[in-house]
Design an enzyme around this catalytic site. Structure first.
Site, short mmCIF file in Angstrom:
data_model
loop_
_atom_site.label_atom_id
_atom_site.label_comp_id
_atom_site.label_asym_id
_atom_site.label_seq_id
_atom_site.Cartn_x
_atom_site.Cartn_y
_atom_site.Cartn_z
CG HIS A 427 -1.46 84.21 124.92
ND1 HIS A 427 -0.29 83.59 124.56
CD2 HIS A 427 -1.70 85.13 123.94
CE1 HIS A 427 0.15 84.10 123.41
NE2 HIS A 427 -0.68 85.04 123.02
CB CYS A 446 -2.91 87.71 121.52
SG CYS A 446 -4.53 87.25 120.85
#
Length: 535
Positions: A427, A446
């Site tokens: 992301h 992440c």
């Protein structure tokens, strides 16, 4: 201890042998029966070997005198002689010791026992060299990779149906990276036999203009490593500075040309330790011995990079931030398939962050983390002024939390989804300054991308004539939008402290999560060792 199944099988096998040879001449029958009885007894301890030999009526494949038996035997011994080349436990596959045992087996019963032992070693070697020695997750729990283990019975059947030497040659991974690592390993082993890279550099730091014994040691070590031509200079001049920059580039360091403390620490790593890293990388490559996809995303955690690969060539690459080094925030290793991206994403706060970080803040101040919505089980925003947060703990807190789309959203303006049980994805992020750091381990797990828009354009280019225009048109709406990939793309989250570029340049990185050191210890426990070879 033999199981009831094995005892029954042995009895059945022996009966079958006796019945099948009752009508043959007595001497030949006795010898054959003794051999096959030994095969049956030895194979009974392994269900796969039992099935294989039962299907052959306990006839051997290694210890006979036919040309086929000799070809199989010689091919296996030759493969075992090269086991150390692949970073396998050479003592386990010592061809000289195995040959001595074969020659010492004089009776049919002893030959039968050796027949089964050679099949056992063949199966062990085949699995070790093709899919690895270790079970990854048993060594490092964060490695969630599914190793593509092959059928053990299939190994035996495939071997019998093929030319022996050719079959054994196909077992190691055929990936270009494995071939390059193997070449670098053997090159470094030869260098190790010549004394390695020489003395370590005894200095806290060195910079342009410095001189003396430490500079000479630095110069000589850079020459031995191949980063500069031989030189008589005793001054940290432009030539040494450029060599240091090249070293820094291949070790993931800030390329300032100064031999500071961090750079010298890496320069002083012994050649034997670098060899361990290569051997670990080869083991890791065996764990991934399956097609990666002509196009795939390759995220090397310790290189802090994410790349799009097309036919083993980098076609796009960007810096990344990975999970922090804390035990509950490290990014796991696994492979999956990217199916879509979300433009203008909401951030649905993970439960661990909700109860461990945000709930304590809300208990101190109900207006804390005001940029985050608190939602009920139906997804409806609640009025926090109506909630007594002090009455809840991490187990009883009944709410979820969500950050709506915005430029300040924790996920930035786009996220890339490869659905997985670990809730890991790639992301954007508003925290751009972190990409300037040398070590970038800051997230909750992440993968943050430095150039997420360009990454999206590169993915969309496979299905859109104007990928940037399509992306920006969705972005401009400000609404959360899912964009599917027409052709899903495999994603591989890997951890390689030793790797090569397609140009062949060998690179090393720090063992950020201390995973490779644990893998090396486990390999060493299995008998893998660093070696130096002449020639």
């Amino acid at each position: 201890m033999p199981t009831i199944h094995h005892i029954f099988f042995r009895a059945f096998a022996l009966l079958a042998i006796v019945l099948s040879f009752a009508a043959t001449p007595q001497t030949a029958t006795a010898q054959t029966t003794a051999f096959r009885q030994a095969v049956a007894e030895g194979a009974a301890r392994d269900d796969v070997l039992a099935e294989f030999y039962r299907g052959r009526e306990f006839e051997g494949i290694w210890t006979g005198t036919t040309g086929r038996d000799r070809a199989r035997r010689n091919a296996l011994l030759a493969a075992f002689a090269g086991a150390g080349d692949h970073g396998l436990p050479a003592a386990e596959y010592d061809p000289n010791a195995l040959m001595a045992r074969l020659q010492a087996a004089s009776t049919p019963a002893e030959k039968g026992a050796m027949e089964v032992e050679m099949s056992r070693l063949f199966l062990s070697y085949a699995r070790d060299v093709q899919t690895g020695i270790l079970t990854p997750r048993s060594v490092v729990s964060e490695i969630r990779r599914e190793v593509p283990l092959r059928s053990r019975l299939g190994y035996l059947q495939g071997f019998l149906a093929s030319t022996p030497a050719s079959y054994l040659a196909t077992l190691p991974p055929n990936s270009p990276e494995y071939a390059r690592l193997l070449r670098e390993k053997m090159s470094l082993e030869r260098l190790l036999a010549q004394g390695g890279w020489g003395p370590a550099v005894s200095s806290g730091s060195l910079a342009v203009g410095a001189s003396g014994v430490a500079v000479v040691a630095l110069r000589d070590r850079l020459v031995a490593m191949g980063y500069m031509e031989r030189s008589a200079t005793q001054i940290y001049d432009a030539t040494i500075q450029e060599a240091v920059q090249r070293f820094q580039q291949t070790h993931g360091l800030a390329e300032d040309g100064e031999a500071g403390a961090g750079t010298l620490t890496e320069i002083n790593v012994p050649a034997a330790s670098r060899l361990q890293q290569i051997i670990v990388a080869m083991e890791r490559e065996r764990w991934m011995n399956r097609p990666r996809g002509e196009r795939h995303v390759w995220v090397n955690l310790v290189d802090f990079s994410a790349a799009i690969m097309d036919n083993d060539r980098v076609t796009f690459q960007t810096r990344s931030v990975i999970g922090a080094t804390g035990s509950n925030r490290q990014t796991p290793e696994f492979s999956d398939v990217m199916e879509y991206m979300v433009i203008n994403p909401s951030w649905y706060v993970p439960r661990s962050i909700v109860v461990n970080e945000y709930l304590p803040a809300l208990q101190s101040n109900r207006n804390a983390v005001s940029h985050i919505e608190i939602t009920d089980s139906n997804g409806r925003a609640i009025n926090r002024s109506n909630v007594n947060f002090s009455q809840f703990n991490s187990r009883t807190f009944p709410y979820s939390m969500r950050q709506p789309p915005s430029r300040g959203n924790a996920l930035g303006l786009v996220k890339f989804i490869f659905p997985n049980q670990y809730n890991i994805y790639l992301h954007d992020t508003p925290a751009k300054s972190l990409f300037g750091r040398e070590v970038r381990a800051f997230s909750h797990g992440c993968i943050r991308l430095n150039d997420p828009f360009d990454f999206a354009y590169a993915l969309l280019a496979a299905q859109e004539d104007d990928p940037e225009g399509v992306f920006q048109s969705h972005l401009d709406t400000g609404r959360e939008t899912r964009v599917n990939l027409d052709e899903p793309v495999p994603v591989h989250l890997v951890y390689r402290t030793a790797f090569t570029h397609t140009t062949g340049q060998l690179n090393f990185r720090r063992d950020v999560y201390d995973r490779d050191s644990r893998i090396w210890d486990a390999l060493a426990n299995e008998g893998v060792a660093v070696r130096a070879i002449g020639g």
